[in-house]
Design an enzyme around this catalytic site. Structure first.
Site, PDB file in Angstrom:
ATOM      1  N   ASP A 183      53.340  27.078   6.968  1.00 49.84           N
ATOM      2  CA  ASP A 183      52.813  25.751   6.807  1.00 49.84           C
ATOM      3  C   ASP A 183      52.131  24.246   7.544  1.00 49.84           C
ATOM      4  O   ASP A 183      52.739  23.234   7.724  1.00 49.84           O
ATOM      5  CB  ASP A 183      54.053  24.837   6.020  1.00 49.84           C
ATOM      6  CG  ASP A 183      54.316  23.479   6.306  1.00 49.84           C
ATOM      7  OD1 ASP A 183      53.512  22.576   5.957  1.00 49.84           O
ATOM      8  OD2 ASP A 183      55.618  23.136   6.507  1.00 49.84           O
TER       9      ASP A 183
ATOM     10  N   CYS B 163      57.577  25.931 -16.956  1.00 49.19           N
ATOM     11  CA  CYS B 163      57.332  25.192 -17.814  1.00 49.19           C
ATOM     12  C   CYS B 163      57.533  24.696 -19.975  1.00 49.19           C
ATOM     13  O   CYS B 163      58.036  24.036 -19.725  1.00 49.19           O
ATOM     14  CB  CYS B 163      56.564  23.794 -17.216  1.00 49.19           C
ATOM     15  SG  CYS B 163      56.238  23.849 -15.570  1.00 49.19           S
TER      16      CYS B 163
ATOM     17  N   CYS C 223      58.839  21.138 -21.382  1.00 49.07           N
ATOM     18  CA  CYS C 223      59.626  20.283 -20.438  1.00 49.07           C
ATOM     19  C   CYS C 223      58.219  19.494 -20.211  1.00 49.07           C
ATOM     20  O   CYS C 223      57.397  20.039 -19.525  1.00 49.07           O
ATOM     21  CB  CYS C 223      60.207  21.610 -19.539  1.00 49.07           C
ATOM     22  SG  CYS C 223      61.093  20.327 -18.304  1.00 49.07           S
TER      23      CYS C 223
ATOM     24  N   CYS D 151      60.149  16.212 -14.953  1.00 45.69           N
ATOM     25  CA  CYS D 151      59.453  15.861 -13.660  1.00 45.69           C
ATOM     26  C   CYS D 151      58.605  14.861 -13.561  1.00 45.69           C
ATOM     27  O   CYS D 151      58.899  13.768 -13.220  1.00 45.69           O
ATOM     28  CB  CYS D 151      58.966  16.742 -12.841  1.00 45.69           C
ATOM     29  SG  CYS D 151      57.752  17.695 -14.349  1.00 45.69           S
TER      30      CYS D 151
ATOM     31  N   CYS E  70      59.861  10.591 -12.179  1.00 47.90           N
ATOM     32  CA  CYS E  70      59.879  10.365 -11.221  1.00 47.90           C
ATOM     33  C   CYS E  70      59.449   9.188 -10.981  1.00 47.90           C
ATOM     34  O   CYS E  70      58.615   8.331 -12.244  1.00 47.90           O
ATOM     35  CB  CYS E  70      57.825  10.798 -11.078  1.00 47.90           C
ATOM     36  SG  CYS E  70      57.241  10.026  -9.624  1.00 47.90           S
TER      37      CYS E  70
ATOM     38  N   CYS F  56      61.536  14.574  -8.179  1.00 44.69           N
ATOM     39  CA  CYS F  56      61.417  15.612  -9.734  1.00 44.69           C
ATOM     40  C   CYS F  56      61.572  17.115  -9.519  1.00 44.69           C
ATOM     41  O   CYS F  56      61.205  18.171 -10.163  1.00 44.69           O
ATOM     42  CB  CYS F  56      59.618  15.613  -9.129  1.00 44.69           C
ATOM     43  SG  CYS F  56      59.158  16.388  -7.787  1.00 44.69           S
TER      44      CYS F  56
HETATM   45 FE1  SF4 Z   1      58.000  22.477 -15.768  1.00 44.57          FE
HETATM   46 FE2  SF4 Z   1      59.256  20.158 -14.505  1.00 44.57          FE
HETATM   47 FE3  SF4 Z   1      60.622  20.802 -16.393  1.00 44.57          FE
HETATM   48 FE4  SF4 Z   1      60.752  22.094 -14.329  1.00 44.57          FE
HETATM   49  S1  SF4 Z   1      61.492  19.586 -14.859  1.00 44.57           S
HETATM   50  S2  SF4 Z   1      60.107  23.098 -15.793  1.00 44.57           S
HETATM   51  S3  SF4 Z   1      58.273  21.600 -13.578  1.00 44.57           S
HETATM   52  S4  SF4 Z   1      58.045  20.355 -15.994  1.00 44.57           S
HETATM   53 FE1  SF4 Z   2      57.861  11.499  -7.702  1.00 45.48          FE
HETATM   54 FE2  SF4 Z   2      59.937  11.556  -5.723  1.00 45.48          FE
HETATM   55 FE3  SF4 Z   2      58.513  13.608  -7.082  1.00 45.48          FE
HETATM   56 FE4  SF4 Z   2      56.882  12.289  -5.472  1.00 45.48          FE
HETATM   57  S1  SF4 Z   2      59.015  13.354  -4.852  1.00 45.48           S
HETATM   58  S2  SF4 Z   2      56.448  12.775  -7.208  1.00 45.48           S
HETATM   59  S3  SF4 Z   2      57.752  10.367  -5.736  1.00 45.48           S
HETATM   60  S4  SF4 Z   2      59.586  12.558  -8.054  1.00 45.48           S
END
Ligand code: SF4
Ligand code: SF4
Length: 388
Positions: A136, A190, A193, A196, A200, A246
């Site tokens: 990284d 995914c 789904c 996430c 967010c 997420c």
């Molecule tokens: Fe994919 Fe987001 Fe569902 Fe995880 S939460 S399986 S990253 S769509």
């Molecule tokens: Fe959203 Fe937090 Fe994921 Fe950033 S880290 S994309 S703010 S859920």
């Protein structure tokens, strides 16, 4: 005599050595130009990397791993789980607001140490091989290389997902001049789904697999320097360093492989820290208590700024004395300004008295604006200052 083009050691042996060096998974990726160069350029030209200008540098190497050094042929990618840890919560009210990867000691040291061991082992067996390790820190598209090496499939939340590991794992690489048989990438994980994208809190995903860092909490409370613009103060909600939302909602993280590395747990000297403790930290205490912590990336001023904003969002009266002290004792105007904003959000007589007194003593124009905004908000007038 071993030559780079005809190694005596197969890819399977390299991967076994990686596991013996303490990694949870390993795979080999082909070094070919990125399949996502155009998307990366578009992402950068749209400014979605926010203030992270380093991502614009060394694009040629970034987009083609074979340019890392002349003669690079393959990359050995490794993964190490950092969560879940047993007893990882900590008792202070700081910890729910810290992303899991940052709760223990800095993972770079652990990863680099293990990669160095692995490199030594490769060099012993194949002295002619050229190797170079990364964690990284260089112009490397780690996630794409790891996906090619079969260590996971990129999820809609832009994290790498693995059937057993979920997404709470770190990545490292050893680029090598050896031609190793590549692994097979995993298929999409995914499906239909969208958990996430919906969870967010800042709508930072402009589309599946596309993150706008300008809206991401992790950008604001880790990378951004200086005052938070007003919208960002609310976006960060209760996150002091990073954000895991997420990942928390991802079904692949329901029961991932547990982390085994003890240094990823919260050390005793930080375990009981609360937000009030952060505001009262001296520089010497900060240096000692946050020794080897990834949280140091935010610097002491950034950590205190983040803590004041979270206090303002939590709106607990118990924070008023520490915020009031910051208002009068802190040298840094940005912190006095954020303390004023937080006091205005929490409200109550004690907060109002502190804000009114500071208004008569404050000399900095930016802080005065914050104080006036906070007091106006308490009186039902202008809600908040328009900083940023
Ligand atoms: Fe994919 Fe987001 Fe569902 Fe995880 S939460 S399986 S990253 S769509
Ligand atoms: Fe959203 Fe937090 Fe994921 Fe950033 S880290 S994309 S703010 S859920």
């Amino acid at each position: 005599m071993t030559t780079d083009s005809s190694p005596l050691v197969s890819a399977e042996v390299f991967k076994r050595w990686a596991l013996e060096c303490g990694f949870d998974r390993a795979g080999v990726g082909e070094l070919a130009p990125s399949a996502h160069g155009d998307s990366l350029r578009e992402w950068l030209s749209a400014g979605r990397h926010a203030g992270m200008r380093y991502m614009e540098r060394k694009m040629e190497e970034r987009l083609d791993g074979s340019r890392i050094f002349p003669g690079a042929r393959s990359v050995l990618c490794v993964a190490l789980q950092y969560a879940p840890m047993e007893d990882a919560e900590g008792s202070g009210d700081l910890w729910p607001g810290v992303a899991r990867y940052a709760r223990g000691d800095d993972y770079h040291e652990t990863m680099i140490g293990r990669l160095a061991l692995l490199e030594e082992r490769i060099q012993e067996a194949l002295p002619d091989a050229i190797t170079r390790r990364y964690v990284d820190t260089g112009p490397v598209l780690e996630r794409e290389l790891a996906a090619r090496a079969g260590l996971g499939a990129v999820g809609k939340n832009t994290n790498l997902l693995h059937p057993e590991g979920g997404s709470y794992f770190l990545l490292g690489e050893i680029f090598t001049s050896l031609e190793l048989a590549p692994d097979v990438p995993l298929a999409d994980m995914c499906g239909s789904c969208t958990a996430c994208l919906e969870a967010c809190p800042t709508d930072a995903f402009v589309a599946p697999y596309q993150l706008d860092s300008r809206r991401c909490i992790s950008y604001w409370n880790i990378e951004h320097r200086g005052p938070f613009p007003l919208p960002a103060r609310k976006w960060v909600e209760e996150w002091v360093f990073g954000c895991d939302v997420c990942q928390e909602v991802c079904p692949w993280n329901a029961e991932p492989t547990p982390a085994r590395e003890a240094s990823f747990a919260i050390p005793e000297r930080r375990r009981h820290l609360g937000l009030v403790d952060i505001l009262r930290l001296s520089r010497d205490d900060y240096v000692e208590i946050f020794r080897r912590s990834p949280i140091k990336r935010a610097k002491l001023a950034g950590l205190k700024r983040n803590a004041t904003v979270v206090m303002g969002n939590r709106r607990r009266r118990e924070y008023v004395p520490a915020l009031s002290d910051l208002l009068f004792l802190e040298e840094e105007p940005v912190l006095r300004g954020h303390a004023a904003w937080a006091l205005g959000r929490i409200g109550g007589e004690e907060a109002r008295t502190a804000l009114s007194k500071a208004l008569t003593e404050e000399a900095d124009g930016g802080v005065l604006e914050e104080l006036e905004g906070a007091l106006a908000g308490l009186s039902g007038g202008r809600a908040e200052p328009t900083v940023g």
